[in-house]
Motif scaffolding. Structure first.
Motif, PDB file in Angstrom:
ATOM      1  N   ASN A 265       0.839  -1.192   0.000  1.00  0.00           N
ATOM      2  CA  ASN A 265       0.000   0.000   0.000  1.00  0.00           C
ATOM      3  C   ASN A 265       0.878   1.247   0.000  1.00  0.00           C
ATOM      4  O   ASN A 265       2.108   1.148  -0.114  1.00  0.00           O
ATOM      5  CB  ASN A 265      -0.944  -0.014   1.210  1.00  0.00           C
ATOM      6  CG  ASN A 265      -0.186  -0.226   2.514  1.00  0.00           C
ATOM      7  OD1 ASN A 265       0.546   0.659   2.959  1.00  0.00           O
ATOM      8  ND2 ASN A 265      -0.352  -1.406   3.123  1.00  0.00           N
ATOM      9  N   ASP A 266       0.267   2.396   0.140  1.00  0.00           N
ATOM     10  CA  ASP A 266       1.013   3.653   0.104  1.00  0.00           C
ATOM     11  C   ASP A 266       2.064   3.749   1.202  1.00  0.00           C
ATOM     12  O   ASP A 266       3.047   4.486   1.076  1.00  0.00           O
ATOM     13  CB  ASP A 266       0.056   4.846   0.227  1.00  0.00           C
ATOM     14  CG  ASP A 266      -0.815   5.002  -1.008  1.00  0.00           C
ATOM     15  OD1 ASP A 266      -0.415   4.504  -2.070  1.00  0.00           O
ATOM     16  OD2 ASP A 266      -1.900   5.623  -0.908  1.00  0.00           O
ATOM     17  N   LEU A 267       1.847   3.027   2.300  1.00  0.00           N
ATOM     18  CA  LEU A 267       2.784   3.075   3.423  1.00  0.00           C
ATOM     19  C   LEU A 267       3.886   2.029   3.307  1.00  0.00           C
ATOM     20  O   LEU A 267       4.787   1.977   4.153  1.00  0.00           O
ATOM     21  CB  LEU A 267       2.019   2.872   4.742  1.00  0.00           C
ATOM     22  CG  LEU A 267       0.895   3.876   5.017  1.00  0.00           C
ATOM     23  CD1 LEU A 267       0.220   3.559   6.340  1.00  0.00           C
ATOM     24  CD2 LEU A 267       1.431   5.301   5.018  1.00  0.00           C
TER      25      LEU A 267
ATOM     26  N   LEU B 113      -6.557  -4.764   6.939  1.00  0.00           N
ATOM     27  CA  LEU B 113      -5.193  -4.888   6.442  1.00  0.00           C
ATOM     28  C   LEU B 113      -4.659  -3.561   5.901  1.00  0.00           C
ATOM     29  O   LEU B 113      -5.394  -2.772   5.297  1.00  0.00           O
ATOM     30  CB  LEU B 113      -5.173  -5.939   5.316  1.00  0.00           C
ATOM     31  CG  LEU B 113      -3.833  -6.396   4.772  1.00  0.00           C
ATOM     32  CD1 LEU B 113      -3.050  -7.155   5.839  1.00  0.00           C
ATOM     33  CD2 LEU B 113      -4.055  -7.304   3.559  1.00  0.00           C
ATOM     34  N   GLY B 114      -3.359  -3.329   6.110  1.00  0.00           N
ATOM     35  CA  GLY B 114      -2.652  -2.245   5.434  1.00  0.00           C
ATOM     36  C   GLY B 114      -3.060  -0.841   5.839  1.00  0.00           C
ATOM     37  O   GLY B 114      -3.567  -0.592   6.937  1.00  0.00           O
ATOM     38  N   ALA B 115      -2.874   0.097   4.903  1.00  0.00           N
ATOM     39  CA  ALA B 115      -3.122   1.513   5.171  1.00  0.00           C
ATOM     40  C   ALA B 115      -4.595   1.807   5.399  1.00  0.00           C
ATOM     41  O   ALA B 115      -4.945   2.824   5.998  1.00  0.00           O
ATOM     42  CB  ALA B 115      -2.594   2.354   4.004  1.00  0.00           C
ATOM     43  N   SER B 116      -5.466   0.931   4.924  1.00  0.00           N
ATOM     44  CA  SER B 116      -6.906   1.155   5.071  1.00  0.00           C
ATOM     45  C   SER B 116      -7.488   0.468   6.299  1.00  0.00           C
ATOM     46  O   SER B 116      -8.704   0.505   6.506  1.00  0.00           O
ATOM     47  CB  SER B 116      -7.635   0.637   3.820  1.00  0.00           C
ATOM     48  OG  SER B 116      -7.422  -0.756   3.662  1.00  0.00           O
ATOM     49  N   SER B 117      -6.648  -0.131   7.131  1.00  0.00           N
ATOM     50  CA  SER B 117      -7.127  -0.893   8.287  1.00  0.00           C
ATOM     51  C   SER B 117      -8.028  -0.032   9.165  1.00  0.00           C
ATOM     52  O   SER B 117      -7.697   1.092   9.532  1.00  0.00           O
ATOM     53  CB  SER B 117      -5.939  -1.399   9.103  1.00  0.00           C
ATOM     54  OG  SER B 117      -6.377  -2.147  10.216  1.00  0.00           O
TER      55      SER B 117
END
Length: 358
Positions: free
Chosen positions: A123-125, A162-166
């Motif tokens: 992701n973006d992070l 999951l990820g940046a959208s968690s």
């Protein structure tokens, strides 16, 4: 005898002007009300037409975005470089997808194996943690197990794990990974719902009180900006559980809309949401969003009719001023005429008495 006749004529003249003033005043009020109502209907139709054009454009934009991105995702899923046995090569492909999706509502991508476990997330992070997670309960994973190559699935809104959208509400998009006829897993992407609405729905608002909705053709509410508690629920069940005067009519109209697969517009009356009380008459325009493979959404925008009537302020002001002007003009003329008539009668009476005294 002559004096009585003149008094009678003077009274008749005064009555004529009084009734004339009342007639023109009544006529002005009637014209004001009739033209005002016709103007309300005209402005309502103009607002509905404008809203319809905006909704059509918004639905087309969302459809094109999801369709183009879905095609990109399905193409990547069939790329032989995407492999659950070679995560280094898979990471390169996902990195390219992340870079090409910057400044869009897409937050990241995940590679999920045939058991529903994520093995790679970008992701973006950067690279996200995937240990101990499972997506075997997600609708897109269950769909992917029997899906055909290059098919695309848009899942129902869920809270991301999951990820940046968690922790955020997302719309998952998925395409199966199939090699030599064997199912290996699924490639998914997360579209952050708030970013999607900020990019494509908020600009559709005609006024600050406009409401935007995304509804699936089975009635599931995907997005409702003014009452988030309805998201994820079926619109028919929601109307049944939260019935109000006229809710059966709206339920019937919504059923017709979802069955037609056509754009349209209508007027509806339903309760105000939030802390407001009472009902609101609203102008509603809607248009379908065809996601292919039998998946269909509807975008609807609803605006209070009183927002359309804001434009009637100058019209009403001109009508009122015109009516007042006509009334005052008639009144001044009547008073002036009465004075002249009285002066003439007094002058005649004076000379008559003077002549009779000789």
């Amino acid at each position: 005898m002559i004096i009585k006749t003149k008094k009678l004529l003077n009274t008749l003249y005064n009555n004529i002007f009084v009734f004339s003033a009342l007639f023109f005043l009544s006529l002005g009020i009637a014209v004001y009300l009739l033209t005002g109502r016709s103007t309300v209907n005209m402005l309502s139709e103009q607002m509905l037409h404008r809203e319809q054009i905006i909704v059509r454009s918004g639905a087309g934009t969302i459809q094109n975005f999801l369709s183009l991105f879905g095609n990109t995702l399905s193409f990547s899923a069939q790329n032989n470089s995407i492999s659950l046995n070679n995560l280094n090569e898979s990471e390169k492909i996902l990195t390219q997808l992340v870079n090409s999706s910057r400044n869009t509502p897409i937050s990241g991508f995940a590679l999920i194996n045939k058991d529903g476990q994520p093995v790679l997330n970008l992701n973006d992070l950067g690279r996200g943690q995937v240990n101990g997670l499972s997506f075997s309960d997600r609708d897109y994973y269950l769909w992917s197990k029997t899906a055909k190559p290059r098919e695309i699935f848009v899942g129902k809104p869920v809270v991301s794990r999951l990820g940046a959208s968690s922790g955020k509400m997302i719309i998952p998009i998925a395409s199966p990974i199939i090699r030599k006829g064997e199912y290996e897993g699924v490639l998914t992407a997360a579209v952050i719902l708030s970013d999607l609405t900020d990019s494509f729905l908020n600009p559709l608002r005609i006024s600050d009180n406009s409401e935007a909705y995304l509804i699936k053709n089975d009635g599931e509410i995907i997005y409702a900006d003014r009452f988030s508690e309805a998201v994820g629920k079926n619109v028919f069940s929601y109307l049944g559980d939260n019935s109000f005067l006229g809710s059966k009519y709206i339920k019937t109209e919504v059923q017709k809309v979802l069955a037609d697969n056509k754009e349209g517009k209508m007027k509806a009356v339903y309760p105000k949401f939030g802390n407001s009380e009472g009902f609101s008459e609203r102008l509603v325009a809607y248009a379908p969003i065809d996601l292919k493979d039998g998946q269909l959404w509807y975008l609807a925008v609803s605006t209070p009719i009183e927002d359309a009537l804001v434009f009637m302020g100058p019209f009403y002001s001109r009508q009122i001023l015109l009516t007042i002007f006509i009334f005052i003009a008639i009144l001044i003329y009547a008073v002036r005429f009465s004075k002249l008539q009285g002066f003439k009668e007094g002058h005649d009476l004076y000379h008559q008495e003077k002549n009779s005294s000789k």
